[in-house]
Design an enzyme around this catalytic site. Structure first.
Site, short mmCIF file in Angstrom:
data_model
loop_
_atom_site.label_atom_id
_atom_site.label_comp_id
_atom_site.label_asym_id
_atom_site.label_seq_id
_atom_site.Cartn_x
_atom_site.Cartn_y
_atom_site.Cartn_z
N LYS A 201 0.82 -1.22 0.00
CA LYS A 201 0.00 0.00 0.00
C LYS A 201 0.85 1.26 0.00
O LYS A 201 0.53 2.24 -0.65
CB LYS A 201 -0.90 0.02 1.24
CG LYS A 201 -2.01 -0.98 1.15
CD LYS A 201 -2.95 -0.90 2.31
CE LYS A 201 -4.23 -1.60 1.94
NZ LYS A 201 -4.93 -0.96 0.82
N THR B 144 3.94 1.67 -1.20
CA THR B 144 4.50 1.86 -2.54
C THR B 144 3.45 2.42 -3.50
O THR B 144 3.71 3.37 -4.24
CB THR B 144 5.00 0.50 -3.08
OG1 THR B 144 6.01 0.05 -2.21
CG2 THR B 144 5.53 0.62 -4.48
N GLU C 27 0.76 -0.97 7.23
CA GLU C 27 1.59 -2.12 6.87
C GLU C 27 3.04 -1.98 7.36
O GLU C 27 3.91 -2.71 6.90
CB GLU C 27 1.58 -2.34 5.35
CG GLU C 27 0.27 -2.88 4.84
CD GLU C 27 0.29 -3.18 3.35
OE1 GLU C 27 -0.56 -3.99 2.92
OE2 GLU C 27 1.11 -2.59 2.60
N ASP D 235 -19.62 4.00 -5.79
CA ASP D 235 -20.44 5.17 -5.41
C ASP D 235 -19.59 6.41 -5.15
O ASP D 235 -20.13 7.45 -4.77
CB ASP D 235 -21.26 4.85 -4.15
CG ASP D 235 -22.37 3.87 -4.44
OD1 ASP D 235 -22.81 3.83 -5.61
OD2 ASP D 235 -22.75 3.13 -3.53
N ASP E 238 -5.60 2.93 -2.92
CA ASP E 238 -4.28 3.54 -2.72
C ASP E 238 -4.05 4.65 -3.75
O ASP E 238 -3.47 5.70 -3.44
CB ASP E 238 -3.17 2.49 -2.89
CG ASP E 238 -3.31 1.34 -1.90
OD1 ASP E 238 -3.94 1.53 -0.86
OD2 ASP E 238 -2.79 0.24 -2.21
N ARG F 228 -8.28 -1.75 -15.14
CA ARG F 228 -7.09 -2.50 -15.56
C ARG F 228 -6.60 -3.42 -14.45
O ARG F 228 -6.89 -3.19 -13.27
CB ARG F 228 -5.98 -1.53 -15.99
CG ARG F 228 -5.68 -0.45 -14.99
CD ARG F 228 -4.61 0.53 -15.49
NE ARG F 228 -5.11 1.40 -16.54
CZ ARG F 228 -4.64 2.62 -16.80
NH1 ARG F 228 -3.65 3.12 -16.09
NH2 ARG F 228 -5.13 3.34 -17.77
P1 ATP Z 1 -9.12 -1.41 -2.89
O1 ATP Z 1 -9.94 -2.33 -3.77
O2 ATP Z 1 -8.00 -0.77 -3.60
O3 ATP Z 1 -8.76 -2.01 -1.54
P2 ATP Z 1 -10.70 0.33 -1.24
O4 ATP Z 1 -11.61 -0.70 -0.64
O5 ATP Z 1 -9.64 0.92 -0.41
O6 ATP Z 1 -10.11 -0.21 -2.60
P3 ATP Z 1 -12.93 1.61 -2.59
O7 ATP Z 1 -13.86 2.43 -1.80
O8 ATP Z 1 -13.40 0.28 -3.06
O9 ATP Z 1 -11.56 1.55 -1.77
O10 ATP Z 1 -12.48 2.42 -3.91
C1 ATP Z 1 -11.66 3.56 -3.85
C2 ATP Z 1 -12.04 4.51 -4.96
O11 ATP Z 1 -11.86 3.84 -6.23
C3 ATP Z 1 -13.49 4.96 -4.96
O12 ATP Z 1 -13.69 6.07 -4.11
C4 ATP Z 1 -13.68 5.31 -6.43
O13 ATP Z 1 -13.10 6.57 -6.71
C5 ATP Z 1 -12.85 4.26 -7.15
N1 ATP Z 1 -13.67 3.09 -7.52
C6 ATP Z 1 -13.73 1.90 -6.87
N2 ATP Z 1 -14.61 1.06 -7.47
C7 ATP Z 1 -15.10 1.74 -8.54
C8 ATP Z 1 -16.04 1.43 -9.58
N3 ATP Z 1 -16.67 0.25 -9.63
N4 ATP Z 1 -16.28 2.37 -10.52
C9 ATP Z 1 -15.65 3.58 -10.49
N5 ATP Z 1 -14.75 3.93 -9.54
C10 ATP Z 1 -14.49 3.03 -8.57
#
Ligand code: ATP
Length: 288
Positions: A39, A41, A136, A209, A237, A270
Site C-alpha cells: 500500500k 508503494t 503495513e 459510489d 491507494d 485494468r
Molecule cells: P481497494 O480495492 O484498492 O482495496 P478500497 O476498498 O480501499 O479499494 P474503494 O472504496 O473500493 O476503496 O475504492 C476507492 C475509490 O476507487 C473509490 O472512491 C472510487 O473513486 C474508485 N472506484 C472503486 N470502485 C469503482 C467502480 N466500480 N467504478 C468507479 N470507480 C471506482
C-alpha cells in the site's frame, strides 16, 4: 512541498495455479510474475504520478534494491529507505483460473524500519508538508507525534484495518481515509460515526459510489465515474495518493477528490497495481 510517506514496500510474487492448494498439497505453478507492491508503494507512486514531490520512508532487505530502483524510476525520492538485514516484505499470491486468490504476507523489512531513518527524514520536512501512513509498517504513532509537533499535516489510511492502531494516532490526524467497511468497523469500535470523529477531515471511499468527505462544513459527496470494473486492486491507494498530491498543490478538497476519483476509475479498468497507476496527463484527458 513534499509528501512524506511512511510506507510498506512489498514484492508481490504471483503464482498462477490450476487450483488453490489444500492442506498438505504440493502444486506446480503454471506461471509466475513479480510485481512491485504494498500500500505504501502504491501511494508513493500514485502521488508521484500525480505530480507531487514524494519522499518514501521505509525499509527493504538485501534483496530489495530493485524495488527501490523502481520507485526512483517513478520519481520518488528514496533517500530515506533503509536497507536492513531482514528480507524485503513478500506477498505470495496464488491465483486460480477463476481469478480467486490466496495470499500469504511475510512483512519482513516493513517491520524493521529503523526509527532514526524516520527522524532523519522528518528533519528535512517543512511546515505544511504532508505525512501519510498506512497500517503495513511500524512507527505510525512515533511518526504522527513527531510530524504534528513539527507542523506537518498528517494523513492516515486505516488499512489493513486495526481499530487500536487507528485510535493510537487519531489525535494527530488532519485527514483520515477509510473505505466503507473500515468506516463501519471504526464506528463499531469507537461508537462514533465518521462525521463525529475528532479529525478535521475524514474521507470515506465507497467503491463505485465514489467518496464522501466529512469536513468542517459538513459532508460533501463526490460521485465516482461510471466505468466497467475488471480489478479494483490498488484503486483505494491510487485515490489516496492523488488526493494528497492535489492538496499538496493547494487544490480544494472536493477538486482533489474529483481528480482522485478519475485516477481510481482508470485503475479499476485494468489489472495490476503500482506499475499501472495512471499519470496526471492521462487522468486529465480521460472521459468516462
Ligand atoms: P481497494 O480495492 O484498492 O482495496 P478500497 O476498498 O480501499 O479499494 P474503494 O472504496 O473500493 O476503496 O475504492 C476507492 C475509490 O476507487 C473509490 O472512491 C472510487 O473513486 C474508485 N472506484 C472503486 N470502485 C469503482 C467502480 N466500480 N467504478 C468507479 N470507480 C471506482
Amino acid at each position: 512541498m513534499t509528501v512524506w510517506n511512511l510506507g510498506s514496500i512489498n514484492a508481490d510474487f504471483i503464482y498462477q495455479v490450476p487450483h488453490l492448494p489444500g492442506p498438505g498439497e504440493t502444486l506446480s505453478s503454471t506461471d509466475r510474475q513479480v510485481f512491485l507492491g504494498g500500500k505504501g508503494t502504491n501511494m508513493s507512486v500514485a502521488a508521484a504520478q500525480a505530480g507531487a514531490h514524494v519522499s518514501h520512508i521505509g525499509a527493504v532487505g538485501p534483496d530489495g534494491r530493485w524495488a527501490v530502483d523502481r520507485l526512483m524510476e517513478y520519481g520518488v525520492d528514496t533517500r530515506h529507505i533503509a536497507q536492513v538485514e531482514t528480507e524485503t516484505c513478500q506477498a505470495m499470491i496464488f491465483v486460480d483460473p477463476d481469478g480467486e486468490n490466496m495470499i500469504v504476507l511475510h512483512p519482513g523489512a516493513n517491520m524493521k524500519i529503523p526509527p532514526e531513518i524516520l527522524e532523519q527524514a522528518l528533519t528535512r520536512a517543512e511546515t505544511g508538508d504532508w505525512l501519510v501512513m498506512q497500517n503495513e509498517t511500524i512507527l505510525q504513532p512515533e511518526a504522527a507525534t513527531l510530524a504534528s509537533k513539527m507542523g506537518l499535516k498528517v494523513a492516515y489510511a486505516a488499512a489493513p484495518f486495526d481499530a487500536e492502531k487507528v485510535q493510537a494516532v487519531l489525535d494527530h490526524l488532519d485527514l483520515l481515509f477509510l473505505n466503507a467497511v473500515e468506516a463501519q468497523q471504526l464506528e463499531e469500535a469507537t461508537g462514533t460515526s465518521p462525521a463525529k470523529l475528532p479529525v478535521e477531515n475524514v474521507i470515506v471511499t465507497q467503491g463505485g459510489d465514489g467518496a464522501t468527505w466529512f469536513g468542517p462544513d459538513g459532508p460533501v459527496h463526490v460521485a465516482a465515474l461510471q466505468v466497467e470494473p475488471v480489478d479494483t486492486t490498488g484503486a483505494g491507494d491510487t485515490f489516496t495518493g492523488y488526493v494528497l498530491a492535489g492538496l499538496d498543490r493547494g487544490m480544494p478538497m472536493a477538486q482533489a477528490m474529483g481528480l482522485a476519483n478519475t485516477a481510481a476509475a482508470l485503475m479499476v479498468m485494468r489489472h495490476g497495481t503500482a506499475d499501472v497507476i495512471p499519470d496526471l496527463a492521462e487522468v486529465q484527458s480521460f472521459r468516462a
